[in-house]
Design an enzyme around this catalytic site. Sequence first.
Site, PDB file in Angstrom:
ATOM      1  N   ASN A 134      -4.218   2.229   3.240  1.00 59.01           N
ATOM      2  CA  ASN A 134      -4.916   1.365   4.215  1.00 59.01           C
ATOM      3  C   ASN A 134      -3.943   0.475   4.990  1.00 59.01           C
ATOM      4  O   ASN A 134      -4.074   0.295   6.199  1.00 59.01           O
ATOM      5  CB  ASN A 134      -5.926   0.445   3.516  1.00 59.01           C
ATOM      6  CG  ASN A 134      -7.071   1.205   2.884  1.00 59.01           C
ATOM      7  OD1 ASN A 134      -7.245   2.390   3.152  1.00 59.01           O
ATOM      8  ND2 ASN A 134      -7.837   0.523   2.039  1.00 59.01           N
ATOM      9  N   ARG A 158       1.743   9.378  -7.817  1.00 61.04           N
ATOM     10  CA  ARG A 158       1.636   8.637  -9.077  1.00 61.04           C
ATOM     11  C   ARG A 158       0.198   8.206  -9.301  1.00 61.04           C
ATOM     12  O   ARG A 158      -0.607   8.149  -8.388  1.00 61.04           O
ATOM     13  CB  ARG A 158       2.589   7.433  -9.093  1.00 61.04           C
ATOM     14  CG  ARG A 158       2.415   6.478  -7.941  1.00 61.04           C
ATOM     15  CD  ARG A 158       3.268   5.217  -8.101  1.00 61.04           C
ATOM     16  NE  ARG A 158       3.240   4.415  -6.898  1.00 61.04           N
ATOM     17  CZ  ARG A 158       4.172   4.437  -5.936  1.00 61.04           C
ATOM     18  NH1 ARG A 158       5.229   5.207  -6.060  1.00 61.04           N
ATOM     19  NH2 ARG A 158       4.040   3.689  -4.863  1.00 61.04           N
ATOM     20  N   SER A 195      -0.663   5.172 -10.729  1.00 59.64           N
ATOM     21  CA  SER A 195      -0.848   3.724 -10.569  1.00 59.64           C
ATOM     22  C   SER A 195      -1.933   3.175 -11.491  1.00 59.64           C
ATOM     23  O   SER A 195      -2.797   2.402 -11.060  1.00 59.64           O
ATOM     24  CB  SER A 195      -1.143   3.364  -9.107  1.00 59.64           C
ATOM     25  OG  SER A 195      -0.113   3.817  -8.258  1.00 59.64           O
ATOM     26  N   ARG A 245      -3.151  -5.860   7.802  1.00 58.26           N
ATOM     27  CA  ARG A 245      -3.498  -4.985   6.682  1.00 58.26           C
ATOM     28  C   ARG A 245      -5.004  -4.987   6.399  1.00 58.26           C
ATOM     29  O   ARG A 245      -5.581  -3.971   6.041  1.00 58.26           O
ATOM     30  CB  ARG A 245      -2.731  -5.415   5.413  1.00 58.26           C
ATOM     31  CG  ARG A 245      -1.225  -5.170   5.500  1.00 58.26           C
ATOM     32  CD  ARG A 245      -0.535  -5.640   4.220  1.00 58.26           C
ATOM     33  NE  ARG A 245      -1.081  -4.965   3.046  1.00 58.26           N
ATOM     34  CZ  ARG A 245      -0.692  -3.768   2.626  1.00 58.26           C
ATOM     35  NH1 ARG A 245       0.253  -3.106   3.277  1.00 58.26           N
ATOM     36  NH2 ARG A 245      -1.223  -3.223   1.560  1.00 58.26           N
ATOM     37  N   ARG A 304      -0.628  -9.239  -4.952  1.00 61.08           N
ATOM     38  CA  ARG A 304      -0.449  -9.216  -3.491  1.00 61.08           C
ATOM     39  C   ARG A 304      -0.619 -10.627  -2.923  1.00 61.08           C
ATOM     40  O   ARG A 304      -1.134 -11.513  -3.609  1.00 61.08           O
ATOM     41  CB  ARG A 304      -1.481  -8.266  -2.870  1.00 61.08           C
ATOM     42  CG  ARG A 304      -1.202  -6.834  -3.269  1.00 61.08           C
ATOM     43  CD  ARG A 304      -2.043  -5.861  -2.496  1.00 61.08           C
ATOM     44  NE  ARG A 304      -1.686  -4.508  -2.864  1.00 61.08           N
ATOM     45  CZ  ARG A 304      -1.996  -3.425  -2.173  1.00 61.08           C
ATOM     46  NH1 ARG A 304      -2.688  -3.551  -1.060  1.00 61.08           N
ATOM     47  NH2 ARG A 304      -1.614  -2.237  -2.577  1.00 61.08           N
ATOM     48  N   ASP A 328      -5.502   5.237  -1.107  1.00 62.35           N
ATOM     49  CA  ASP A 328      -4.258   4.527  -0.750  1.00 62.35           C
ATOM     50  C   ASP A 328      -3.893   4.762   0.713  1.00 62.35           C
ATOM     51  O   ASP A 328      -4.266   5.777   1.297  1.00 62.35           O
ATOM     52  CB  ASP A 328      -3.134   5.010  -1.681  1.00 62.35           C
ATOM     53  CG  ASP A 328      -1.968   4.032  -1.696  1.00 62.35           C
ATOM     54  OD1 ASP A 328      -2.158   2.849  -1.333  1.00 62.35           O
ATOM     55  OD2 ASP A 328      -0.862   4.452  -2.085  1.00 62.35           O
ATOM     56  N   ASN A 387      -3.112  -5.360  -8.340  1.00 59.81           N
ATOM     57  CA  ASN A 387      -3.261  -5.795  -6.951  1.00 59.81           C
ATOM     58  C   ASN A 387      -3.409  -7.317  -6.804  1.00 59.81           C
ATOM     59  O   ASN A 387      -3.277  -7.845  -5.697  1.00 59.81           O
ATOM     60  CB  ASN A 387      -4.434  -5.074  -6.265  1.00 59.81           C
ATOM     61  CG  ASN A 387      -4.182  -3.612  -5.970  1.00 59.81           C
ATOM     62  OD1 ASN A 387      -5.092  -2.781  -5.983  1.00 59.81           O
ATOM     63  ND2 ASN A 387      -2.933  -3.240  -5.684  1.00 59.81           N
ATOM     64  N   SER A 427      -6.852  -2.749  -8.145  1.00 61.00           N
ATOM     65  CA  SER A 427      -6.264  -2.577  -9.475  1.00 61.00           C
ATOM     66  C   SER A 427      -5.926  -3.930 -10.098  1.00 61.00           C
ATOM     67  O   SER A 427      -5.824  -4.950  -9.396  1.00 61.00           O
ATOM     68  CB  SER A 427      -4.993  -1.720  -9.383  1.00 61.00           C
ATOM     69  OG  SER A 427      -3.931  -2.477  -8.839  1.00 61.00           O
ATOM     70  N   THR A 428      -5.721  -3.915 -11.405  1.00 58.03           N
ATOM     71  CA  THR A 428      -5.328  -5.156 -12.084  1.00 58.03           C
ATOM     72  C   THR A 428      -3.971  -5.637 -11.560  1.00 58.03           C
ATOM     73  O   THR A 428      -3.656  -6.821 -11.652  1.00 58.03           O
ATOM     74  CB  THR A 428      -5.240  -4.942 -13.619  1.00 58.03           C
ATOM     75  OG1 THR A 428      -4.534  -3.721 -13.896  1.00 58.03           O
ATOM     76  CG2 THR A 428      -6.615  -4.858 -14.250  1.00 58.03           C
TER      77      THR A 428
HETATM   78  C1  IPE Z   1      -3.381   1.967  -6.086  1.00 56.89           C
HETATM   79  O1  IPE Z   1      -2.729   1.732  -4.898  1.00 56.89           O
HETATM   80  C2  IPE Z   1      -4.541   1.023  -6.231  1.00 56.89           C
HETATM   81  C3  IPE Z   1      -5.658   1.264  -5.332  1.00 56.89           C
HETATM   82  C4  IPE Z   1      -5.773   2.245  -4.470  1.00 56.89           C
HETATM   83  C5  IPE Z   1      -6.733   0.322  -5.457  1.00 56.89           C
HETATM   84  P1  IPE Z   1      -1.463   0.765  -4.831  1.00 56.89           P
HETATM   85  O2  IPE Z   1      -1.004   0.776  -3.407  1.00 56.89           O
HETATM   86  O3  IPE Z   1      -1.776  -0.548  -5.423  1.00 56.89           O
HETATM   87  O4  IPE Z   1      -0.420   1.517  -5.781  1.00 56.89           O
HETATM   88  P2  IPE Z   1       1.160   1.451  -5.807  1.00 56.89           P
HETATM   89  O5  IPE Z   1       1.542   0.005  -5.775  1.00 56.89           O
HETATM   90  O6  IPE Z   1       1.643   2.172  -4.601  1.00 56.89           O
HETATM   91  O7  IPE Z   1       1.546   2.149  -7.066  1.00 56.89           O
HETATM   92  C1  IPE Z   2      -4.990   0.892  -0.856  1.00 63.43           C
HETATM   93  O1  IPE Z   2      -4.273   0.707   0.317  1.00 63.43           O
HETATM   94  C2  IPE Z   2      -6.059  -0.159  -1.045  1.00 63.43           C
HETATM   95  C3  IPE Z   2      -5.751  -1.142  -2.094  1.00 63.43           C
HETATM   96  C4  IPE Z   2      -4.759  -1.088  -2.919  1.00 63.43           C
HETATM   97  C5  IPE Z   2      -6.657  -2.257  -2.206  1.00 63.43           C
HETATM   98  P1  IPE Z   2      -2.951  -0.147   0.331  1.00 63.43           P
HETATM   99  O2  IPE Z   2      -3.284  -1.553   0.678  1.00 63.43           O
HETATM  100  O3  IPE Z   2      -2.185   0.017  -0.930  1.00 63.43           O
HETATM  101  O4  IPE Z   2      -2.178   0.536   1.531  1.00 63.43           O
HETATM  102  P2  IPE Z   2      -0.614   0.806   1.606  1.00 63.43           P
HETATM  103  O5  IPE Z   2      -0.257   1.657   0.417  1.00 63.43           O
HETATM  104  O6  IPE Z   2       0.071  -0.518   1.585  1.00 63.43           O
HETATM  105  O7  IPE Z   2      -0.444   1.545   2.899  1.00 63.43           O
HETATM  106 MG    MG Z   3      -0.757   1.345  -1.543  1.00 61.82          MG
END
Ligand code: IPE
Ligand code: IPE
Ligand code: MG
Length: 245
Positions: free
Chosen positions: A27, A195, A197, A38, A76, A25, A73, A70-71
């Site tokens: 990125n 968490r 997630s 992003r 987004r 997490d 995601n 994730s399911t």
């Molecule tokens: C968890 O990260 C999923 C992955 C790293 C692929 P998220 O960024 O989606 O989780 P939440 O929304 O903060 O719980």
């Molecule tokens: C995790 O990074 C990668 C994926 C969930 C695909 P994020 O994209 O959730 O990065 P933040 O949490 O928004 O910084």
């Molecule tokens: Mg994230």
Amino acid sequence: MTNEINHANPAALHSVPYHVGIIMDGNGRWAQARGRPRLAGHQAGVDNIRRILEASVRYGIKVLTIYAFSTENWQRPMDEVMGLMQLLSLTIKRQLNELHKNGVQIRHSGRMAGINPDLQAQIRHALEVTQHNDRIILNVAFNYGGRAEILDAVRQVIADGIPPDSLTEELFSRYLYTCDLPDADLIIRTGGEWRLSNFLIWQAAYAEYYTTPTYWPDFDEEELYKALLEYNARERRFGRVLQQT
Ligand code: IPE
Ligand code: IPE
Ligand code: MG
């Protein structure tokens, strides 16, 4: 000798987790902090996988499960979702040979349904090509959700006509996407949240948890070592009292 040398010394670890799960997490925030889109963060995140995979081999980790999509995601913005799909496709194209050469067995945990058919074919190809490799298992959790996984397992258990009394935890585990892989020993989450997630909710029932504020693209070998040191300091009791073990 100096601490620095000690820091990267795998021999200093008396117990190495067999199966490590990483919630990669941060990125998006990593990119945002640099005034970049992003997706640039996701690209940097993909680049980091190799570094951590190589370090994992050196430390003796046998299974590395990485949470890539994730399911949840799918919710987004469309361009980010499409970008992430494309990244997986490009990564398979560019890195499969090298991973194969290095003895990496690739696995997939997640629902195939919902993934574009061309990408599905690429994933299947990567699994097939690397299936006999045994240096490390890189299990990619993509279109993965812990609840979806349990639901899919229950559906299959019912479809197979398993009598309720013969369903054990061991048998049920084999219906999960992770199938024959052992439970997770250590779950690492980068990016500072505390968490799960929806990650490995069955397999991490007795895992140790480690969270660091470091964003995934910056999580390096030294950071992994810190997580492993912390794991070494934990006392895993599995519900028993210490004298019993
Ligand atoms: C968890 O990260 C999923 C992955 C790293 C692929 P998220 O960024 O989606 O989780 P939440 O929304 O903060 O719980
Ligand atoms: C995790 O990074 C990668 C994926 C969930 C695909 P994020 O994209 O959730 O990065 P933040 O949490 O928004 O910084
Ligand atoms: Mg994230």
